[in-house]
Design a protein around this motif. Sequence first.
Motif, PDB file in Angstrom:
ATOM      1  N   ILE A  19       0.888  -1.118   0.009  1.00  7.67           N
ATOM      2  CA  ILE A  19       0.135   0.016  -0.038  1.00  7.67           C
ATOM      3  C   ILE A  19       0.835   1.256   0.108  1.00  7.67           C
ATOM      4  O   ILE A  19       1.628   1.445   0.901  1.00  7.67           O
ATOM      5  CB  ILE A  19      -1.096   0.008   1.279  1.00  7.67           C
ATOM      6  N   ILE A  20       0.720   1.874  -0.953  1.00 10.05           N
ATOM      7  CA  ILE A  20       1.765   3.134  -1.173  1.00 10.05           C
ATOM      8  C   ILE A  20       0.794   4.393  -0.470  1.00 10.05           C
ATOM      9  O   ILE A  20      -0.294   4.718  -0.918  1.00 10.05           O
ATOM     10  CB  ILE A  20       2.058   3.546  -2.633  1.00 10.05           C
ATOM     11  N   ILE A  21       1.553   5.117   0.226  1.00  8.45           N
ATOM     12  CA  ILE A  21       0.965   6.288   1.089  1.00  8.45           C
ATOM     13  C   ILE A  21       1.760   7.573   0.377  1.00  8.45           C
ATOM     14  O   ILE A  21       2.932   7.856   0.481  1.00  8.45           O
ATOM     15  CB  ILE A  21       1.316   6.323   2.319  1.00  8.45           C
ATOM     16  N   GLY A  22       1.101   8.255  -0.451  1.00  7.57           N
ATOM     17  CA  GLY A  22       1.741   9.442  -1.293  1.00  7.57           C
ATOM     18  C   GLY A  22       1.650   9.208  -2.847  1.00  7.57           C
ATOM     19  O   GLY A  22       1.523   7.858  -3.338  1.00  7.57           O
ATOM     20  N   ALA A  23       1.374  10.109  -3.649  1.00  7.77           N
ATOM     21  CA  ALA A  23       1.175  10.029  -4.971  1.00  7.77           C
ATOM     22  C   ALA A  23       2.234  10.855  -5.776  1.00  7.77           C
ATOM     23  O   ALA A  23       1.442  11.417  -6.823  1.00  7.77           O
ATOM     24  CB  ALA A  23      -0.098  10.086  -5.354  1.00  7.77           C
ATOM     25  N   GLY A  24       3.486  11.308  -5.508  1.00  3.99           N
ATOM     26  CA  GLY A  24       4.167  12.481  -6.064  1.00  3.99           C
ATOM     27  C   GLY A  24       4.835  11.902  -7.056  1.00  3.99           C
ATOM     28  O   GLY A  24       4.618  10.639  -7.540  1.00  3.99           O
ATOM     29  N   GLY A  25       5.617  12.656  -7.960  1.00  3.60           N
ATOM     30  CA  GLY A  25       6.280  12.366  -9.107  1.00  3.60           C
ATOM     31  C   GLY A  25       7.241  11.042  -8.951  1.00  3.60           C
ATOM     32  O   GLY A  25       7.486  10.241  -9.593  1.00  3.60           O
ATOM     33  N   ILE A  26       7.887  11.006  -7.873  1.00  2.00           N
ATOM     34  CA  ILE A  26       8.637   9.700  -7.623  1.00  2.00           C
ATOM     35  C   ILE A  26       8.153   8.448  -7.700  1.00  2.00           C
ATOM     36  O   ILE A  26       8.433   7.492  -8.040  1.00  2.00           O
ATOM     37  CB  ILE A  26       9.585   9.950  -6.285  1.00  2.00           C
ATOM     38  N   VAL A  27       6.633   8.363  -7.286  1.00  2.00           N
ATOM     39  CA  VAL A  27       5.660   7.072  -7.299  1.00  2.00           C
ATOM     40  C   VAL A  27       5.856   6.647  -8.781  1.00  2.00           C
ATOM     41  O   VAL A  27       5.874   5.614  -8.957  1.00  2.00           O
ATOM     42  CB  VAL A  27       4.663   7.412  -6.433  1.00  2.00           C
ATOM     43  N   ALA A  28       5.353   7.789  -9.651  1.00  3.46           N
ATOM     44  CA  ALA A  28       5.125   7.515 -11.118  1.00  3.46           C
ATOM     45  C   ALA A  28       6.433   7.224 -11.741  1.00  3.46           C
ATOM     46  O   ALA A  28       6.705   6.086 -12.688  1.00  3.46           O
ATOM     47  CB  ALA A  28       4.387   8.579 -11.871  1.00  3.46           C
ATOM     48  N   THR A  85       5.624   7.608   0.715  1.00  3.17           N
ATOM     49  CA  THR A  85       6.504   8.511  -0.203  1.00  3.17           C
ATOM     50  C   THR A  85       6.125   9.918  -0.021  1.00  3.17           C
ATOM     51  O   THR A  85       5.960  10.648  -0.906  1.00  3.17           O
ATOM     52  CB  THR A  85       6.112   8.006  -1.662  1.00  3.17           C
ATOM     53  N   ILE A  86       5.604  10.354   1.040  1.00  7.68           N
ATOM     54  CA  ILE A  86       5.360  11.763   1.622  1.00  7.68           C
ATOM     55  C   ILE A  86       6.675  12.467   2.091  1.00  7.68           C
ATOM     56  O   ILE A  86       7.685  11.828   1.991  1.00  7.68           O
ATOM     57  CB  ILE A  86       4.293  11.468   2.392  1.00  7.68           C
ATOM     58  N   MET A  87       6.294  13.705   2.299  1.00  6.87           N
ATOM     59  CA  MET A  87       7.516  14.642   2.943  1.00  6.87           C
ATOM     60  C   MET A  87       7.566  14.373   3.973  1.00  6.87           C
ATOM     61  O   MET A  87       6.780  13.905   4.955  1.00  6.87           O
ATOM     62  CB  MET A  87       6.958  15.942   2.769  1.00  6.87           C
ATOM     63  N   PRO A  88       8.793  14.618   4.866  1.00  6.60           N
ATOM     64  CA  PRO A  88       9.357  14.013   6.158  1.00  6.60           C
ATOM     65  C   PRO A  88       8.272  14.828   7.293  1.00  6.60           C
ATOM     66  O   PRO A  88       8.178  14.290   8.253  1.00  6.60           O
ATOM     67  CB  PRO A  88      10.540  14.883   6.274  1.00  6.60           C
ATOM     68  N   GLU A 172      13.389  23.325 -10.118  1.00  5.18           N
ATOM     69  CA  GLU A 172      12.040  23.645 -10.115  1.00  5.18           C
ATOM     70  C   GLU A 172      11.054  22.494 -10.344  1.00  5.18           C
ATOM     71  O   GLU A 172      10.086  22.902 -10.229  1.00  5.18           O
ATOM     72  CB  GLU A 172      12.036  24.900 -11.349  1.00  5.18           C
ATOM     73  N   ILE A 173      11.619  21.248 -10.672  1.00  6.97           N
ATOM     74  CA  ILE A 173      10.647  20.330 -10.820  1.00  6.97           C
ATOM     75  C   ILE A 173      10.216  19.647  -9.540  1.00  6.97           C
ATOM     76  O   ILE A 173       9.507  18.773  -9.515  1.00  6.97           O
ATOM     77  CB  ILE A 173      11.085  19.276 -11.947  1.00  6.97           C
ATOM     78  N   PHE A 174      11.099  20.119  -8.437  1.00  9.33           N
ATOM     79  CA  PHE A 174      10.557  19.682  -7.062  1.00  9.33           C
ATOM     80  C   PHE A 174      10.318  20.646  -6.304  1.00  9.33           C
ATOM     81  O   PHE A 174      11.024  21.185  -5.388  1.00  9.33           O
ATOM     82  CB  PHE A 174      12.137  18.996  -6.608  1.00  9.33           C
ATOM     83  N   PRO A 175       8.895  21.146  -6.568  1.00 10.67           N
ATOM     84  CA  PRO A 175       8.594  22.346  -5.852  1.00 10.67           C
ATOM     85  C   PRO A 175       8.498  22.268  -4.343  1.00 10.67           C
ATOM     86  O   PRO A 175       8.565  23.422  -3.472  1.00 10.67           O
ATOM     87  CB  PRO A 175       7.066  22.764  -6.511  1.00 10.67           C
ATOM     88  N   HIS A 176       8.399  21.296  -3.687  1.00 11.41           N
ATOM     89  CA  HIS A 176       8.207  20.764  -2.061  1.00 11.41           C
ATOM     90  C   HIS A 176       9.686  20.846  -1.526  1.00 11.41           C
ATOM     91  O   HIS A 176       9.865  21.021  -0.361  1.00 11.41           O
ATOM     92  CB  HIS A 176       7.567  19.555  -1.972  1.00 11.41           C
TER      93      HIS A 176
END
Length: 367
Positions: A19-28, A85-88, A172-176
């Motif tokens: 089960i993946i928690i988060g859906a950011g670019g790194i997941v795809a 896969t979320i932010m710290p 810039e492709i990593f806005p967070h």
Amino acid sequence: MSIDIKYKPALPQTRQPIIIIGAGGIVADAHLPAYKIAGFEVHGIVNRTKERAQKLAVDFGIPNVYNSVAEAVKLAPEHVVYDLTIMPEQYIETLKQLPDGSAVLIQKPMGDDFAQANEILELCRAKNLKAAINFQLRFAPFVSAAKYMIDQGLIGELYDMEIRVTIKTPWEIFPHVIIHPRLEIQYHSIHYVDLIRSFLGNPQSVLAKTLKHPAKSLSSSRSTILLDYGDTMHAVINTNHDHDFGSKHQESYIKWEGTKGSIVAKIGLLMDYPHGVPDVFEYCIVEDGKSPEWQTIKLDGSWFPEAFIGTMANLMRYNEGSTAVLHTSVEDVIQTMAAVESAYKSSDIGGVKVRSQIDKSSLRGRE
């Protein structure tokens, strides 16, 4: 000298749905392609913005999209592995919602600073989590191949490890991430600190300087980190993300030198990121009476996405009991976070000041 190098990760023997928690670019870009290659089952996904999770579910055939972490936990199948896969800043609240004893892979870094890393460590201990941090560079094909060769003694005693990155990074492709007050080391060079530790163990001390670009608002974009392992081992990291002058003099490599040979691995992913160029794996083993000759081996896969198989496979194998070693466990990675914290402290303190005149009092004992 031709060598048969073993570098692909061992896979789990049992079914363990993810089960993946988060859906950011790194997941795809990495997690889901890696799991598809390995044949891992992704059972479900959840994200604060549900539409992003739904899109990935359609693109990758994920059967379940949950409304919340609590719902994902409630409806989780047996033997589930959680992939954060979320932010710290979201780690603590999310980890608290997982059942005690769960297996969980947590995206790097292990918190935004050393204090937060220790909070995460204590929570994982309290909940008896089988928790690993996703420092997947350890499992990149060119790293695993080098590790195999070094463990077999093929390049003799390792005495030098260098990582050099001179590239143009599109932050810039990593806005967070781009807004982080500890950008370069905490979110990039931390990979290399962790990698060096995986080969050499914990350093005695750290010397470092991380720097800004005069025309940019980033907190840092270039670093030099020297890890102290005594008077024969040289371990250094040099990064420059501002080399925006075309590809001719850009470089990205890891180099290992030993008493009998050397290995150089080009990290193709970082060149023209995110498109990348092919990796190159080369080695030279010195044979008596022969001139040194470099050999090139074509390895299958790269850092993205194949290295992401390794971290998840290792966690699954640890979870099922087929290995006793969880390589990137929170207990191990807390030492990476400690080294990173030391690097920042060293950068803040600065070096030994240069004196223009000799202090005569220091010479009195020599008279």
